[in-house]
Design a protein around this motif. Structure first.
Motif, PDB file in Angstrom:
ATOM      1  N   ASN A  25      43.876  44.816  48.003  1.00  0.00           N
ATOM      2  CA  ASN A  25      44.898  43.869  47.571  1.00  0.00           C
ATOM      3  C   ASN A  25      44.359  42.941  46.479  1.00  0.00           C
ATOM      4  OD1 ASN A  25      47.517  42.578  47.721  1.00  0.00           O
ATOM      5  ND2 ASN A  25      46.451  40.886  48.716  1.00  0.00           N
ATOM      6  N   LEU A  26      43.147  42.439  46.650  1.00  0.00           N
ATOM      7  CA  LEU A  26      42.550  41.582  45.630  1.00  0.00           C
ATOM      8  C   LEU A  26      42.348  42.344  44.318  1.00  0.00           C
ATOM      9  CD1 LEU A  26      39.964  39.672  47.835  1.00  0.00           C
ATOM     10  CD2 LEU A  26      41.856  38.621  46.565  1.00  0.00           C
ATOM     11  N   VAL A  58      31.963  42.881  49.522  1.00  0.00           N
ATOM     12  CA  VAL A  58      32.000  41.585  50.191  1.00  0.00           C
ATOM     13  C   VAL A  58      33.358  40.954  49.895  1.00  0.00           C
ATOM     14  CG1 VAL A  58      31.051  39.247  50.255  1.00  0.00           C
ATOM     15  CG2 VAL A  58      29.508  41.216  50.103  1.00  0.00           C
ATOM     16  N   ILE A  59      34.008  40.502  50.952  1.00  0.00           N
ATOM     17  CA  ILE A  59      35.271  39.788  50.813  1.00  0.00           C
ATOM     18  C   ILE A  59      35.077  38.381  51.359  1.00  0.00           C
ATOM     19  CG2 ILE A  59      37.722  39.691  51.422  1.00  0.00           C
ATOM     20  CD1 ILE A  59      37.574  42.698  51.959  1.00  0.00           C
ATOM     21  N   ALA A  60      35.547  37.397  50.598  1.00  0.00           N
ATOM     22  CA  ALA A  60      35.555  36.014  51.063  1.00  0.00           C
ATOM     23  C   ALA A  60      36.947  35.709  51.583  1.00  0.00           C
ATOM     24  CB  ALA A  60      35.205  35.064  49.921  1.00  0.00           C
ATOM     25  N   TYR A  61      37.003  35.228  52.801  1.00  0.00           N
ATOM     26  CA  TYR A  61      38.264  34.810  53.411  1.00  0.00           C
ATOM     27  C   TYR A  61      38.293  33.291  53.436  1.00  0.00           C
ATOM     28  CZ  TYR A  61      39.139  39.561  54.928  1.00  0.00           C
ATOM     29  OH  TYR A  61      39.386  40.917  54.939  1.00  0.00           O
ATOM     30  N   LEU A  62      39.386  32.743  52.989  1.00  0.00           N
ATOM     31  CA  LEU A  62      39.613  31.304  53.074  1.00  0.00           C
ATOM     32  C   LEU A  62      40.608  31.131  54.201  1.00  0.00           C
ATOM     33  CD1 LEU A  62      38.839  28.634  51.876  1.00  0.00           C
ATOM     34  CD2 LEU A  62      40.644  28.900  50.199  1.00  0.00           C
ATOM     35  N   ASP A  63      40.150  30.497  55.261  1.00  0.00           N
ATOM     36  CA  ASP A  63      40.838  30.544  56.544  1.00  0.00           C
ATOM     37  C   ASP A  63      40.941  32.026  56.904  1.00  0.00           C
ATOM     38  OD1 ASP A  63      40.860  27.798  56.900  1.00  0.00           O
ATOM     39  OD2 ASP A  63      42.695  27.578  55.737  1.00  0.00           O
ATOM     40  N   ASP A  64      42.095  32.618  56.999  1.00  0.00           N
ATOM     41  CA  ASP A  64      42.150  34.036  57.373  1.00  0.00           C
ATOM     42  C   ASP A  64      42.679  34.926  56.259  1.00  0.00           C
ATOM     43  OD1 ASP A  64      41.115  33.675  59.966  1.00  0.00           O
ATOM     44  OD2 ASP A  64      43.070  33.007  60.682  1.00  0.00           O
ATOM     45  N   ALA A  65      42.788  34.401  55.043  1.00  0.00           N
ATOM     46  CA  ALA A  65      43.354  35.173  53.936  1.00  0.00           C
ATOM     47  C   ALA A  65      42.274  35.569  52.932  1.00  0.00           C
ATOM     48  CB  ALA A  65      44.437  34.355  53.245  1.00  0.00           C
ATOM     49  N   PRO A  66      42.288  36.818  52.449  1.00  0.00           N
ATOM     50  CA  PRO A  66      41.321  37.236  51.430  1.00  0.00           C
ATOM     51  C   PRO A  66      41.498  36.392  50.163  1.00  0.00           C
ATOM     52  CG  PRO A  66      42.612  39.125  52.207  1.00  0.00           C
ATOM     53  CD  PRO A  66      43.212  37.890  52.797  1.00  0.00           C
ATOM     54  N   GLY A  68      38.604  36.185  47.655  1.00  0.00           N
ATOM     55  CA  GLY A  68      37.719  36.659  46.599  1.00  0.00           C
ATOM     56  C   GLY A  68      36.926  37.859  47.061  1.00  0.00           C
ATOM     57  N   CYS A  69      36.330  38.573  46.099  1.00  0.00           N
ATOM     58  CA  CYS A  69      35.588  39.779  46.462  1.00  0.00           C
ATOM     59  C   CYS A  69      34.573  40.132  45.388  1.00  0.00           C
ATOM     60  CB  CYS A  69      36.541  40.952  46.666  1.00  0.00           C
ATOM     61  SG  CYS A  69      37.465  41.418  45.171  1.00  0.00           S
ATOM     62  N   GLY A  70      33.735  41.075  45.734  1.00  0.00           N
ATOM     63  CA  GLY A  70      32.768  41.675  44.830  1.00  0.00           C
ATOM     64  C   GLY A  70      32.213  42.919  45.497  1.00  0.00           C
TER      65      GLY A  70
END
Length: 159
Positions: A25-26, A58-66, A68-70
């Motif tokens: 999605n990102l 790697v996915i960064a979740y802010l609270d429970d939503a994606p 950012g990624c790399g």
């Protein structure tokens, strides 16, 4: 944990692969952003950014939503390439990209790579700034990017 407008939000990093729905999605948003920045030129770069079988995401979740990624893709025995770095517009400026990049570098070191390399473009000044801030240096163009006018290749040793 970051605080925005008096509200605490927690960042969680997840190691996964390219089959992860949050990552995919990102990437849809990343590709739209790149298309806006580079127009028809983006077609050249898209051929090098396939999502098939990327083992290290790697996915960064802010609270429970994606948010950012790399990703990492081995380039050779000593170098691993950072790919598909992205933070959603509404989450930029919160330090998410640095956390994702640090996690990718840690993972690359665990996999016994000596260097991280990457390619970014001249129309991405915020990415260039991020990488320089994180210790990356401009290196000679490599692989498919040799001779590509709007490419900037960068690298960083992991030792």
């Amino acid at each position: 944990m970051i605080t925005m407008n008096g509200t605490a939000q927690s960042i969680t990093l997840k190691r996964t692969d390219s089959d992860d729905a949050g990552f995919r999605n990102l990437i849809i948003h990343l590709d739209k952003d790149l298309e806006n920045r580079y127009g028809a030129q983006q077609g050249f770069f898209s051929q090098f950014n396939k999502l098939d079988k990327i083992k290290n995401v790697v996915i960064a979740y802010l609270d429970d939503a994606p948010a950012g990624c790399g990703a990492l893709r081995p380039y050779n025995e000593t170098d691993i390439e950072i790919k598909r770095m992205f933070v959603a517009d509404e989450h930029r400026g919160k330090g998410i990209a640095i956390q994702v990049l640090n996690e990718l570098e840690a993972w690359a070191a665990e996999l016994n790579f000596q260097n991280c390399i990457l390619e970014t473009g001249t129309n991405q000044p915020e990415a260039i700034s991020l990488y320089l801030k994180c210790g990356y240096e401009i290196i000679p163009a490599y692989g498919h990017y040799v001779g590509v006018e709007n490419s900037i290749c960068m690298g960083k040793g992991l030792g």
